[in-house]
Design a protein around this motif. Sequence first.
Motif, short mmCIF file in Angstrom:
data_model
loop_
_atom_site.label_atom_id
_atom_site.label_comp_id
_atom_site.label_asym_id
_atom_site.label_seq_id
_atom_site.Cartn_x
_atom_site.Cartn_y
_atom_site.Cartn_z
N HIS A 46 0.74 -1.14 0.03
CA HIS A 46 -0.01 0.09 0.06
C HIS A 46 0.72 1.13 -0.17
CE1 HIS A 46 -3.15 -3.00 1.10
NE2 HIS A 46 -3.79 -1.98 0.84
N GLY A 47 2.02 1.22 -0.09
CA GLY A 47 3.03 2.25 -0.50
C GLY A 47 3.76 2.78 0.91
N VAL A 48 3.77 1.85 1.95
CA VAL A 48 4.56 2.37 3.24
C VAL A 48 5.81 1.99 3.09
CG1 VAL A 48 4.60 1.88 5.64
CG2 VAL A 48 2.39 2.27 4.71
N ASP A 49 6.86 2.58 3.50
CA ASP A 49 8.19 2.56 3.28
C ASP A 49 8.74 1.25 4.33
OD1 ASP A 49 9.06 4.68 1.49
OD2 ASP A 49 7.97 6.22 2.84
N VAL A 50 8.34 1.38 5.42
CA VAL A 50 8.74 0.23 6.43
C VAL A 50 7.64 -0.11 7.41
CG1 VAL A 50 10.24 0.13 8.56
CG2 VAL A 50 10.69 1.75 6.59
N SER A 51 7.47 -1.67 7.17
CA SER A 51 6.58 -2.22 8.04
C SER A 51 7.17 -2.89 9.36
CB SER A 51 5.77 -3.27 7.00
OG SER A 51 4.64 -4.00 7.89
N VAL A 52 6.56 -2.60 10.36
CA VAL A 52 7.24 -3.09 11.77
C VAL A 52 6.33 -4.01 12.41
CG1 VAL A 52 8.60 -1.59 11.78
CG2 VAL A 52 6.68 -1.40 13.41
N GLN A 53 6.62 -5.07 12.86
CA GLN A 53 5.73 -6.11 13.85
C GLN A 53 6.38 -6.39 15.02
OE1 GLN A 53 3.92 -9.62 12.44
NE2 GLN A 53 4.57 -9.23 10.16
N ALA A 54 5.78 -6.55 16.08
CA ALA A 54 6.26 -7.42 17.27
C ALA A 54 6.04 -8.93 16.97
CB ALA A 54 5.41 -6.86 18.61
N VAL A 55 6.98 -9.25 16.72
CA VAL A 55 6.97 -10.63 16.37
C VAL A 55 6.39 -11.57 17.64
CG1 VAL A 55 8.29 -12.91 15.62
CG2 VAL A 55 8.54 -10.75 14.38
N THR A 56 6.75 -10.81 18.74
CA THR A 56 6.37 -11.39 19.97
C THR A 56 5.05 -11.73 20.25
OG1 THR A 56 7.69 -9.61 21.12
CG2 THR A 56 6.34 -10.53 22.61
N LYS A 57 4.00 -11.08 19.26
CA LYS A 57 2.68 -11.24 19.36
C LYS A 57 2.16 -12.41 18.60
CE LYS A 57 2.09 -7.38 21.90
NZ LYS A 57 3.26 -6.90 22.02
N TYR A 58 1.60 -12.20 17.40
CA TYR A 58 1.10 -13.33 16.64
C TYR A 58 1.90 -14.20 15.89
CZ TYR A 58 -3.60 -11.44 17.16
OH TYR A 58 -4.88 -11.10 17.51
N ALA A 59 3.09 -13.82 15.43
CA ALA A 59 4.05 -14.76 14.64
C ALA A 59 4.61 -15.79 15.58
CB ALA A 59 5.23 -13.64 14.13
N ALA A 60 5.16 -15.35 16.90
CA ALA A 60 5.64 -16.27 17.65
C ALA A 60 4.41 -17.17 18.20
CB ALA A 60 6.35 -15.58 18.87
N LEU A 95 10.33 -12.47 23.09
CA LEU A 95 10.23 -11.18 22.59
C LEU A 95 11.06 -11.09 21.43
CD1 LEU A 95 11.17 -9.60 26.10
CD2 LEU A 95 8.72 -9.44 24.96
N MET A 96 10.65 -10.35 20.41
CA MET A 96 11.44 -10.15 19.16
C MET A 96 10.39 -8.99 18.40
SD MET A 96 12.42 -12.74 16.04
CE MET A 96 13.11 -14.06 17.69
N GLY A 97 11.26 -8.58 17.43
CA GLY A 97 10.63 -7.58 16.46
C GLY A 97 11.17 -7.83 15.03
N SER A 98 10.14 -7.39 14.18
CA SER A 98 10.63 -7.44 12.55
C SER A 98 10.58 -5.98 11.92
CB SER A 98 10.02 -8.56 11.90
OG SER A 98 8.76 -8.16 11.71
N ILE A 99 11.49 -5.75 10.99
CA ILE A 99 11.37 -4.61 10.38
C ILE A 99 11.60 -4.90 8.97
CG2 ILE A 99 12.62 -2.40 9.96
CD1 ILE A 99 13.94 -2.76 12.56
N ALA A 100 10.34 -4.53 8.10
CA ALA A 100 10.42 -4.98 6.84
C ALA A 100 10.28 -3.83 5.53
CB ALA A 100 8.92 -5.88 6.39
N VAL A 101 11.34 -3.82 4.77
CA VAL A 101 11.36 -2.51 3.84
C VAL A 101 11.21 -3.18 2.41
CG1 VAL A 101 12.82 -1.49 5.30
CG2 VAL A 101 14.02 -2.90 3.64
N ALA A 102 10.87 -2.15 1.54
CA ALA A 102 10.66 -2.46 0.18
C ALA A 102 11.83 -1.86 -0.79
CB ALA A 102 9.16 -1.96 -0.51
N ASP A 103 12.54 -0.74 -0.01
CA ASP A 103 13.44 0.08 -0.88
C ASP A 103 15.03 -0.56 -0.01
OD1 ASP A 103 15.41 1.56 -1.79
OD2 ASP A 103 14.56 3.39 -1.52
N PRO A 104 15.95 -1.03 -0.89
CA PRO A 104 17.16 -1.50 -0.32
C PRO A 104 18.06 -0.26 0.32
CG PRO A 104 16.59 -2.55 -2.38
CD PRO A 104 15.56 -1.60 -2.12
N ALA A 105 17.58 0.78 -0.11
CA ALA A 105 18.49 2.15 0.22
C ALA A 105 18.07 2.24 1.60
CB ALA A 105 18.23 3.38 -0.37
N VAL A 106 16.64 2.39 1.91
CA VAL A 106 16.06 2.37 3.28
C VAL A 106 16.42 1.38 4.27
CG1 VAL A 106 13.95 2.83 4.71
CG2 VAL A 106 14.07 3.95 2.48
N GLY A 107 16.29 0.30 3.66
CA GLY A 107 16.92 -0.90 4.65
C GLY A 107 18.31 -0.98 4.87
#
Length: 389
Positions: free
Chosen positions: A193-207, A213-225
């Motif tokens: 949907h055009g967002v630059d960075v999507s973050v999650q508390a992996v602590t919650k649903y993913a785990a 305790l853990m978090g994830s940081i997802a990016v579309a643009d390698p420069a931002v990443g």
Amino acid sequence: MSEPGARTRLIAAATRRGAGRRPVSPPVERASTLLNDDPARMRDAGAGPVYGVEDLSAARELRAALADLEGAADVRLVPSGLAAVTVPLTALVRPGDAVLTTDAVYGPTRRFLTRHLKAWDVAAAFHAADADVADILAALTGRTRVLLIESPASLTFDLVDVAALAAACRARGVLTVMDNTWAAGLAFRPLAHGVDVSVQAVTKYAAGHSDLLMGSIAVADPAVGGRIAQTIEDLGWRVSPDDAWLALRGLRTLPLRYAEQARSALTVAEWFKARPEVAEVLYPALPGAPGHALWRRDYAGAASILGVVMKGGSEPAAHALMSALELFGLGYSWGGFESLITHETGQLALRRSPPALEGELLRLHVGLEDPADLIADLERGLAAWRAAG
């Protein structure tokens, strides 16, 4: 052939062929020192990790699975969900910049903005929790470098038009970071949907099992990443191999747990809506609830966390309700297999413009228990509420 769904992709990644005989899940590699055969290649990153602070097998596979789920060019892991928010902000702003976010932002995120970043001359601004796109854009200034999005927002579950905000911010040179824990990368994909960075508390649903305790940081643009990766490297933040392995195990069953808990949450929300003790149910997936039309347009599912606004009441009455429950744990967090309840009226005072709710605010997370049993438990709680006056 169309692309397989998330349920299939999260499992197919584990059963892919071509790697020889192996376990379904990667091994847990506990290591600080990694040995080499050739002294000339000891610093050769192309030969694999150089030191244990870098991601080993389980973390690399978890990153790949989350990248597939989020539709990301890259995903980085950090030791908590809060760190997943604070690392991108640290990486993407500089002294003199400003960050704009909702007045309903997660409490520890507000603390980071107003305490830590303030000390580095980064200003924090807050738009109204129920602001529309035009109002949010009007709050941007020449200093605003990042718009931090929570949708739904903490406690009151306010929704915003993410795609419209992302497009408008991109045109203005403002980066967007979205806390996507509620949708878990499953019911909504911010990067698409055009967002630059999507973050999650992996602590919650993913785990999913309330054991890490853990978090994830997802990016579309390698420069931002790249900027985010450098910040993680400079801070020395990594996740343990054991936690990465547990999170990867939980991720395989995420779609099933998420969907089942959402069904139960809707059942509980509908039951609450009909109760005379309840003024309002804050759950975007509930027809008639605030934000329902936007949720129905943009989301493919819903989390299992909801707010219940009582008709009047007091803190002692809320505590009496909670104490009478047998199946709901009294604890913070959500996204695990167990049901939880908290009393949240006090936290609303942290906002610059607290909402005018009719009574006490309870937050419930609906787990994997039978919803009929949860409702029977809540009947006991409401009886205690009425007795407390």
